[in-house]
Design a protein around this motif. Structure first.
Motif, PDB file in Angstrom:
ATOM      1  N   VAL A   1       9.857  11.839  58.697  1.00 36.79           N
ATOM      2  CA  VAL A   1      10.240  12.010  60.092  1.00 36.79           C
ATOM      3  C   VAL A   1       9.368  13.105  60.691  1.00 36.79           C
ATOM      4  N   ALA A   2       8.872  12.859  61.903  1.00 31.08           N
ATOM      5  CA  ALA A   2       8.100  13.858  62.652  1.00 31.08           C
ATOM      6  C   ALA A   2       8.858  14.157  63.935  1.00 31.08           C
ATOM      7  N   ILE A   3       9.155  15.441  64.173  1.00 33.76           N
ATOM      8  CA  ILE A   3       9.961  15.836  65.322  1.00 33.76           C
ATOM      9  C   ILE A   3       9.264  16.971  66.065  1.00 33.76           C
ATOM     10  N   THR A   4       9.291  16.899  67.388  1.00 30.83           N
ATOM     11  CA  THR A   4       8.904  18.043  68.214  1.00 30.83           C
ATOM     12  C   THR A   4      10.069  18.353  69.144  1.00 30.83           C
ATOM     13  N   HIS A   5      10.162  19.622  69.547  1.00 29.26           N
ATOM     14  CA  HIS A   5      11.339  20.043  70.312  1.00 29.26           C
ATOM     15  C   HIS A   5      11.017  21.292  71.119  1.00 29.26           C
ATOM     16  N   ILE A   6      11.435  21.289  72.383  1.00 25.23           N
ATOM     17  CA  ILE A   6      11.269  22.451  73.256  1.00 25.23           C
ATOM     18  C   ILE A   6      12.137  23.611  72.754  1.00 25.23           C
ATOM     19  N   THR A   7      11.603  24.829  72.886  1.00 24.64           N
ATOM     20  CA  THR A   7      12.345  26.025  72.502  1.00 24.64           C
ATOM     21  C   THR A   7      12.142  27.139  73.525  1.00 24.64           C
ATOM     22  N   GLY A   8      13.142  27.990  73.626  1.00 30.09           N
ATOM     23  CA  GLY A   8      13.015  29.164  74.474  1.00 30.09           C
ATOM     24  C   GLY A   8      12.957  30.440  73.672  1.00 30.09           C
ATOM     25  N   ASP A   9      12.650  30.330  72.382  1.00 30.21           N
ATOM     26  CA  ASP A   9      12.671  31.497  71.502  1.00 30.21           C
ATOM     27  C   ASP A   9      11.791  32.634  72.006  1.00 30.21           C
ATOM     28  N   ASP A  10      10.600  32.329  72.458  1.00 35.44           N
ATOM     29  CA  ASP A  10       9.661  33.379  72.861  1.00 35.44           C
ATOM     30  C   ASP A  10       9.499  33.518  74.364  1.00 35.44           C
TER      31      ASP A  10
END
Length: 279
Positions: A197-206
């Protein structure tokens, strides 16, 4: 190569617009098309996209980085022995679709695309009309049975053999209330060992402030978004063995050249990773 039927549809765009489509409420698939420089979007999409880019201009680079991740991930999976793909949330066709990337390496590779956006499905049907090893299914990720049991899926994919499951820029549109991890588990249970499985995902970590404003704008669209932290993203790989280099920002995942990463990979605003199903 783009087939003649698809090329003709681009000349007279009215012919490909599905009936009863909502032209007023922006769609994430059409916003993504706009960020990539496509023309398969409408005034409402462009208006919201411009607002998003005003508060987070790096979103356009995020879309391009996501597309580049897809290319590298598909090539990696083909090298790992994957010969069939299930690409969920594939979006509106543009240059470098999964079947085009994979079939450059092996023309017999089979790909099933899945999307619930009518414009994306209409375009895919045209693009794939002359492709015997690629199909499009109109369905929602949150309905695993509708995806896995679709006629097109069963006709092209052999679930007794490893499959590459692609979920690029999809899961941030699935809120916690819809239990994305449980839904993903349903797909995992259908896959044979050796699948990936290949997944990409938006993050607000930085960049939490920018992502907060982006999320507020997307709340007015058909597809409100939910950024997730690194730990939350990693948890989505339950049951999979995450391959090197692990969970990283998009540009950091197996870059083709060291200089492709840059000094601030966190500006991609998204994580990417690939996992392997061991048993």
């Amino acid at each position: 190569m783009i087939n003649s039927r698809y090329a003709a549809s681009m000349v007279n765009r009215d012919h490909w617009i599905p009936r009863n489509i909502d032209l007023v409420t922006p769609s994430s698939a059409r916003l993504y098309d706009y960020y990539l420089g496509g023309s398969n979007n409408f005034a409402a999409d462009r208006e919201l996209a411009r607002k998003v880019l005003a508060v987070a201009p790096q979103i356009r680079a995020t879309a391009l980085a996501n597309r580049a991740f897809l290319r590298r991930a598909v090539r990696y999976l083909v090298a790992a022995g994957i010969r069939q793909f299930l690409d969920i949330g594939a979006g509106i066709p543009t240059v470098g679709n999964t079947h085009q990337i994979a079939q450059q390496l092996d023309p017999d590779i089979r790909v099933v695309y899945v999307d619930n956006e009518p414009v994306a499905v209409a375009h895919s049907e045209l693009l794939l009309s002359d492709e015997p090893n690629a199909e499009i299914v109109e369905a929602d990720f949150r309905d695993p049975a509708g995806v896995l049991d679709a006629r097109e899926t069963r006709a092209l994919l052999d679930f007794d053999q490893p499959i590459g499951l692609l979920l690029c820029a999809v899961l941030h549109y699935v809120p916690d209330a819809d239990r994305p991890a449980e839904i993903l588990a349903s797909y995992r249970e259908a896959l044979a060992p050796g699948s990936h499985v290949a997944i990409t995902h938006i993050t607000g970590d930085d960049q939490p402030d920018a992502l907060r404003e982006v999320a507020e704008l997307y709340a007015t669209s058909q597809n409100p978004g939910q950024p997730r932290s690194r730990d939350e993203f990693t948890a989505l790989f339950a049951g999979f063995e995450v391959v090197e280099p692990g969970v990283v920002y998009l540009d950091q995942w197996r870059p083709e050249r060291p200089e492709d990463v840059g000094e601030h990979p966190e500006r991609s605003l998204a994580y990417g990773a690939v996992g392997r199903l061991v048993s």
